[in-house]
Enzyme design. Structure first.
Site, mmCIF file in Angstrom:
data_model
loop_
_atom_site.group_PDB
_atom_site.id
_atom_site.type_symbol
_atom_site.label_atom_id
_atom_site.label_comp_id
_atom_site.label_asym_id
_atom_site.label_seq_id
_atom_site.Cartn_x
_atom_site.Cartn_y
_atom_site.Cartn_z
ATOM 1 N N GLU A 152 8.853 9.763 -1.624
ATOM 2 C CA GLU A 152 7.377 9.885 -2.384
ATOM 3 C C GLU A 152 7.313 9.067 -3.423
ATOM 4 O O GLU A 152 6.268 8.683 -3.938
ATOM 5 C CB GLU A 152 6.978 11.160 -2.580
ATOM 6 C CG GLU A 152 6.540 12.046 -1.326
ATOM 7 C CD GLU A 152 7.660 12.633 -0.396
ATOM 8 O OE1 GLU A 152 8.893 11.949 -0.839
ATOM 9 O OE2 GLU A 152 7.575 13.168 0.596
ATOM 10 N N ASN A 203 12.711 -0.105 2.751
ATOM 11 C CA ASN A 203 11.933 -1.070 1.865
ATOM 12 C C ASN A 203 13.065 -1.859 1.056
ATOM 13 O O ASN A 203 14.168 -1.721 0.879
ATOM 14 C CB ASN A 203 11.185 -0.402 0.831
ATOM 15 C CG ASN A 203 10.301 -1.249 -0.036
ATOM 16 O OD1 ASN A 203 9.662 -2.311 0.377
ATOM 17 N ND2 ASN A 203 10.064 -0.841 -1.362
ATOM 18 N N GLU A 213 17.224 -11.945 -0.925
ATOM 19 C CA GLU A 213 16.397 -10.980 -0.215
ATOM 20 C C GLU A 213 16.815 -11.045 1.294
ATOM 21 O O GLU A 213 16.992 -10.282 1.957
ATOM 22 C CB GLU A 213 15.072 -10.948 -0.369
ATOM 23 C CG GLU A 213 14.982 -10.066 -1.985
ATOM 24 C CD GLU A 213 13.507 -10.143 -2.209
ATOM 25 O OE1 GLU A 213 12.499 -9.809 -1.216
ATOM 26 O OE2 GLU A 213 12.773 -10.357 -3.195
ATOM 27 N N ASP A 264 9.819 3.213 -5.274
ATOM 28 C CA ASP A 264 11.082 2.579 -5.495
ATOM 29 C C ASP A 264 12.272 3.294 -5.902
ATOM 30 O O ASP A 264 12.833 2.851 -6.869
ATOM 31 C CB ASP A 264 10.796 1.408 -6.395
ATOM 32 C CG ASP A 264 9.724 0.589 -5.925
ATOM 33 O OD1 ASP A 264 9.504 0.202 -4.649
ATOM 34 O OD2 ASP A 264 8.951 0.031 -6.783
ATOM 35 N N ARG A 289 0.851 -1.065 0.080
ATOM 36 C CA ARG A 289 0.128 -0.088 -0.030
ATOM 37 C C ARG A 289 0.816 1.365 0.034
ATOM 38 O O ARG A 289 1.931 1.311 0.820
ATOM 39 C CB ARG A 289 -0.919 0.047 1.259
ATOM 40 C CG ARG A 289 -1.831 1.096 1.458
ATOM 41 C CD ARG A 289 -2.819 0.740 2.358
ATOM 42 N NE ARG A 289 -3.685 2.011 2.692
ATOM 43 C CZ ARG A 289 -4.985 2.216 2.206
ATOM 44 N NH1 ARG A 289 -5.507 1.597 1.277
ATOM 45 N NH2 ARG A 289 -5.521 3.540 2.632
ATOM 46 N N HIS A 299 13.273 -4.273 -2.673
ATOM 47 C CA HIS A 299 12.425 -4.306 -3.917
ATOM 48 C C HIS A 299 13.355 -5.426 -4.614
ATOM 49 O O HIS A 299 14.391 -5.459 -4.569
ATOM 50 C CB HIS A 299 12.644 -3.142 -4.617
ATOM 51 C CG HIS A 299 11.806 -2.922 -5.992
ATOM 52 N ND1 HIS A 299 10.342 -3.124 -6.043
ATOM 53 C CD2 HIS A 299 12.337 -3.245 -7.307
ATOM 54 C CE1 HIS A 299 10.264 -3.197 -7.122
ATOM 55 N NE2 HIS A 299 11.434 -3.026 -8.084
HETATM 56 C C1 GRF Z 1 9.547 -9.483 -1.655
HETATM 57 O O1 GRF Z 1 9.879 -9.851 -2.901
HETATM 58 C C2 GRF Z 1 9.759 -8.033 -1.578
HETATM 59 O O2 GRF Z 1 11.071 -7.724 -2.490
HETATM 60 C C3 GRF Z 1 8.656 -7.383 -2.299
HETATM 61 O O3 GRF Z 1 7.818 -8.036 -1.862
HETATM 62 C C4 GRF Z 1 8.060 -9.570 -1.700
HETATM 63 C C5 GRF Z 1 7.620 -9.780 -0.212
HETATM 64 O O4 GRF Z 1 7.752 -11.061 0.096
HETATM 65 N N1 GRF Z 1 8.666 -6.038 -1.967
HETATM 66 P P1 GRF Z 1 7.504 -11.601 1.547
HETATM 67 O O5 GRF Z 1 5.915 -11.055 2.003
HETATM 68 O O6 GRF Z 1 8.764 -10.960 2.426
HETATM 69 O O7 GRF Z 1 7.716 -12.939 1.405
#
Ligand code: GRF
Length: 192
Positions: free
Chosen positions: A140, A105, A172, A143, A89, A107
């Site tokens: 704002e 965040n 990640e 990404d 959101r 991405h």
């Molecule tokens: C991940 O790929 C993250 O990079 C993106 O949304 C996904 C979230 O996955 N923003 P999870 O809910 O952490 O498993």
């Protein structure tokens, strides 16, 4: 100013990054998990661990009304840093202004390439051989905030978007806790 080491993780879905952030926490503490989706699967795990959680269904709420409630709960828990982890959101400009420089965040692409949704399908369609993930400060613009860290992941022949997603997600889970820890250490030095 609230303690930067007290982190709130915001989720909307499965919460695998949330779990990595909790399990690999180093120099910070996940003091709250918040979600705009009361049914988010990712809430089960923090609840089973006794972590404080907060949810309110954002459906039908204006961005401002929802973010005001979110802001209040963050204040109540003494949160100093917000980590978005699959939070689907957009945050209101007023919320971003208030928390400027304290929201991060992750991405699933090598930003600034492939901002927005459906990154893996777009990466495959473009014939890329390298992709990855990026941790950045939230501004704002979607990404587009200051990049804190990124990690490269190879695209392999025959990859489907799902296969690529799984490989990037594993990266990640390694990158995000480390990047968050480094960011918070710098914030703590600056504020203390
Ligand atoms: C991940 O790929 C993250 O990079 C993106 O949304 C996904 C979230 O996955 N923003 P999870 O809910 O952490 O498993």
């Amino acid at each position: 100013m609230a303690d930067p080491k007290r982190v709130a993780v915001l989720i909307s879905g499965r919460g695998s990054n949330l779990r990595a952030l909790v399990e690999q926490a180093d120099g910070y503490r996940v003091a709250l998990v918040a979600s705009n989706k009361p049914q988010a699967a990712g809430l089960d795990w923090p609840r089973s661990r006794g972590l404080p959680t907060w949810t309110w269904d954002s459906k039908g709420q204006s961005r401002e009304v929802f973010d005001e409630a979110l802001d209040q709960v963050l204040e109540d828990h003494g949160i100093g840093t917000i980590a978005l982890a699959g939070y689907m959101r957009l945050l209101s400009p007023g919320f971003i202004e208030k928390w400027r420089g304290r929201i991060v965040n992750i991405h699933p692409s090598l930003l600034p390439a492939y901002r927005g949704l459906d990154t893996h399908a777009r990466v495959l369609a473009a014939g890329e051989t390298i992709t990855g993930c990026t941790v950045h400060v939230v501004s704002e613009e979607l990404d587009a905030g200051r990049i804190l860290a990124s990690s490269q992941v190879p695209v392999e022949a025959g990859d489907t978007p799902q296969m690529l997603e799984a490989r990037v997600l594993a990266a990640e889970h390694l990158l995000y806790p480390k990047a968050l820890a480094r960011f918070i250490m710098a914030q703590a030095k600056r504020s203390g």
